[in-house]
Design an enzyme around this catalytic site. Structure first.
Site, mmCIF file in Angstrom:
data_model
loop_
_atom_site.group_PDB
_atom_site.id
_atom_site.type_symbol
_atom_site.label_atom_id
_atom_site.label_comp_id
_atom_site.label_asym_id
_atom_site.label_seq_id
_atom_site.Cartn_x
_atom_site.Cartn_y
_atom_site.Cartn_z
ATOM 1 C CG ASN A 168 6.942 6.622 4.026
ATOM 2 O OD1 ASN A 168 7.407 7.697 3.635
ATOM 3 N ND2 ASN A 168 7.046 6.211 5.286
ATOM 4 C CD GLU A 169 -0.466 6.179 1.087
ATOM 5 O OE1 GLU A 169 -0.236 4.955 1.032
ATOM 6 O OE2 GLU A 169 -1.503 6.640 1.611
ATOM 7 N N PRO A 170 2.749 4.144 -2.037
ATOM 8 C CG PRO A 170 1.456 2.456 -3.001
ATOM 9 C CD PRO A 170 1.434 3.498 -1.927
ATOM 10 C CB SER A 172 7.474 6.556 -0.473
ATOM 11 O OG SER A 172 6.222 7.112 -0.173
ATOM 12 C CB THR A 187 -4.321 5.371 2.398
ATOM 13 O OG1 THR A 187 -3.248 4.623 1.844
ATOM 14 C CG2 THR A 187 -4.052 5.687 3.845
#
Ligand code: F6R
Length: 642
Positions: A168-170, A172, A187
């Protein structure tokens, strides 16, 4: 262990906490992992007693490996059974075949499942092979399966350098569910090391959503090393924001972060403990506080006033240790005394306030370099000074560094040997076989394959040649290639340290009988090699400590490739002139296989010479800002004591 404080910010007893997530700080990852593994084992056992399944949410990556190792140990030694465990993994790259060396299916089998008695039908990992049109349906079924099991009892998490949990990347949302995500650049850059280059890292992943994670009954997040410190601070003390998905965990009623000291480094209670509680103002705390104050107020130390101290929570320091004037002078002098252009000691000089002894004037020195380029990257300027100042400088390359050489680089060298031998009619020699075998292997190498020993040998030779070139460039022929066995697996996953590793180090120390040892104290390298290399040195030093020559042996730790010392920790700072900086750069350039798209770049996209220069000029700038002399660059060291 430093005791954690309660979750809400405010006053806890005497101490103020800025922490909104209960955070346990341990001396190291091993101790923290043992505590987490125990909690998981207790849960599995209590569920067993109730005759119920235990539903675990599991993570991959480097952080949980020590927890899994501990669980395997408990399975073997204490009979901890995983028969009632149902597990759901957080994520999988997309697309990804389960047998690829990069697959999280393979990771989980190698790190845990194949070593315990969990039934194969009990673990679930997002499927990296589902066709694109079926992903949404797959994700929906994955969430439903978790719900059908009654939800996750215990969710284990790592944290990304950008604050992600799962993938869950920034950005999300808090209500996100299992889905296909586009991976953040940082990532992918962090994973580039595993994949042999950024271009090979998948662009997508299937991940459990934030909501799926937060619904777990208990959530434990692990973080090791300084690389994680800024995000731990942001998640634990900062606002809840989609820009730091781990900060969503502040809302969870039963969450805990288990971190090591380095990952805790930016927390207020560690960074500025005087703002949290009463502290003991010993010399090192005073130094830490005064340098911090000087940076915060952007004022040189000698200009700090009583009001500056009082306004910033340090009036008790003044009360106990005299006036601002006295404290300023004292800390200024301590910092001044760390600076020396004579890392091996200045002959015929009063050394009372110098970091190193004047005598013996000519010292025997061993520089331990975990990889073949750490010496020049981290302490190239100091290395050069030691040689120029007439010391006998040995460099001991601890590992072959062979896994960090790209295949095409190996191919190029093999071609050279084959053509050379052909020209001079020596291709019939048995040695040629090695090169021909290596060439044949590389031609058909698959993504999931580990290099043959021939290819590893060639790659190791390439790095050896580069290290020798650096030594000659600096001016020493005393190089030692230790090829420590723990490293020689051909994969990123290394073996544990063994007696053979320690013996190799101890034998060399005994042979050289050094007055100075330099070793890498920079444990932020992505694969943990530096730590193992240091552990071997430490074990060897402990073995040898009663020998006579050891009484005269000082050990200095350097950093630089991946991290730098905090200013208040530095005990020796070796300045560099602009010309010396350029010379060091050329020394680093000798490592051609590590230039222009290094295999193991980590999250930092700069090349090593750029990192080194920026770190060294950064250290010089900090000294300058504190009001000391302004140098072009500085290399920094901390002394290690038995
Ligand atoms: C792994 C995962 C990621 C990692 C995170 C930290 O399943 O979902 O969130 O936990 O990227 O990775 P490491 O532990 O390798 O630093």
């Amino acid at each position: 262990m430093i005791q954690a404080q309660t979750a809400n910010s405010g006053i806890v007893g005497q101490a103020i906490t800025y922490e909104k997530i209960p955070t346990q700080i341990y001396a190291n990852a091993k101790d923290a992992s043992a505590a987490v593994a125990k909690e998981i084992a207790d849960l599995i056992r209590s569920k067993q007693k109730e005759g119920k399944p235990c539903v675990l949410g599991l993570a991959t990556g480097s952080s949980p490996k020590t927890v899994y190792a501990q669980l395997i140990k408990m399975h073997r030694e204490e009979g901890l059974s995983f028969k009632n465990v149902i597990s759901f993994n957080l994520d999988e790259y997309y697309p990804m075949q389960p047998d690829s060396i990069h697959s999280y299916v393979r990771f989980m089998r190698e790190q845990l499942f194949d070593h315990v008695d969990i039934p194969q039908e009990n673990y679930f990992i997002p499927d990296g092979t589902v066709p694109p049109t079926m992903i949404a349906d797959f994700a929906h079924r994955y969430d439903n399966k978790i719900n059908a099991m009654g939800g996750i009892d215990f969710q284990l998490l790592g944290i990304g350098g950008n604050g992600h949990i799962g993938f869950n990347e920034p950005g999300s949302l808090i209500n996100s569910r299992t889905r296909l995500m586009t991976l953040d650049h940082s990532t992918r850059a962090a994973a580039a090391m595993e994949f042999g280059g950024l271009h090979q890292v998948p662009k997508k992943a299937i991940t459990m959503g934030v909501a799926s994670i937060i619904n777990a009954k208990r959530v434990v997040l692990l973080a090791w090393g300084e690389r994680k410190a800024p995000m731990i601070k942001a998640a634990v003390e900062g606002p809840v924001t989609e820009l730091v998905p781990a900060s969503y965990l502040q809302a969870h009623p039963n969450v805990a972060f288990f971190v090591d000291e380095r990952a805790a480094n930016d927390l207020t209670r560690v960074k500025t403990p005087w703002l949290v509680d009463t502290v003991e103002w010993d010399n090192s705390m005073i130094k830490k506080a005064v340098t911090h104050l000087s940076f915060t107020l952007q004022k040189p130390i000698l200009k700090l006033t009583t009001k500056d101290y009082n306004d910033n929570g340090m009036s008790d320091m003044l009360a106990a240790h005299g006036s601002a004037y006295d404290i300023n002078i004292n800390v200024f002098n301590q910092l001044q005394h760390t600076i020396t252009g004579w890392p091996g000691g200045k002959p015929n000089a009063d050394d009372t306030h110098r970091p190193e002894r004047a005598l013996p004037a000519k010292k025997r020195v061993i520089i331990f370099s975990p990889h073949p380029d750490d010496d020049i990257i981290s302490m190239g300027g100091t290395f050069q000074r030691l040689v120029d100042q007439g010391h006998e400088v040995h460099v001991a390359y601890q590992t072959s560094g062979n896994i960090a050489v790209a295949d095409d680089e190996a191919f190029r060298f093999i071609d050279f040997v084959v053509d050379y031998n052909h020209k001079f009619g020596i291709e019939s020699q048995a040695a040629m076989q090695i090169f021909n075998d290596a060439k044949a292997f590389l031609k058909q190498k698959k993504d999931s394959e580990i290099d043959t020993s021939e290819v590893r040998y060639v790659k190791g030779l390439i790095r050896r040649g580069e290290a020798k070139a650096t030594c000659r460039f600096v001016g020493t022929e005393h190089f030692h290639f230790l090829d420590m066995p723990f490293y020689e697996t051909g994969t990123i996953q290394k073996k544990g340290i063994s007696e053979a590793d320690v013996k190799i180090i101890a034998d060399l120390i005994e042979e050289v009988k050094p007055h100075q040892i330099y070793a890498a104290g920079d444990f932020a390298d992505p694969h943990g090699t530096h730590k193992v290399c240091w552990d071997a040195i430490e074990a060897a030093l402990k073995q040898l400590k009663h020998k006579n020559f050891m009484k005269d042996c000082w050990v200095w730790l350097y950093r630089g490739a991946w991290a730098e010392w905090d200013i208040h920790e530095i005990e020796m700072a070796v300045p560099m002139s602009p010309d010396q900086v350029v010379k060091k750069r050329y020394g680093i350039f000798k490592h051609q296989s590590q230039k222009d798209g290094v295999v193991f770049q980590g999250e930092d996209s700069r090349e090593f010479w750029q990192r080194a220069e920026e770190r060294n000029s950064g250290t010089a700038l900090l000294y300058d800002q504190l009001g000391l002399a302004e140098y072009e660059a500085m290399e920094a060291f901390v002394r290690w004591h038995f």
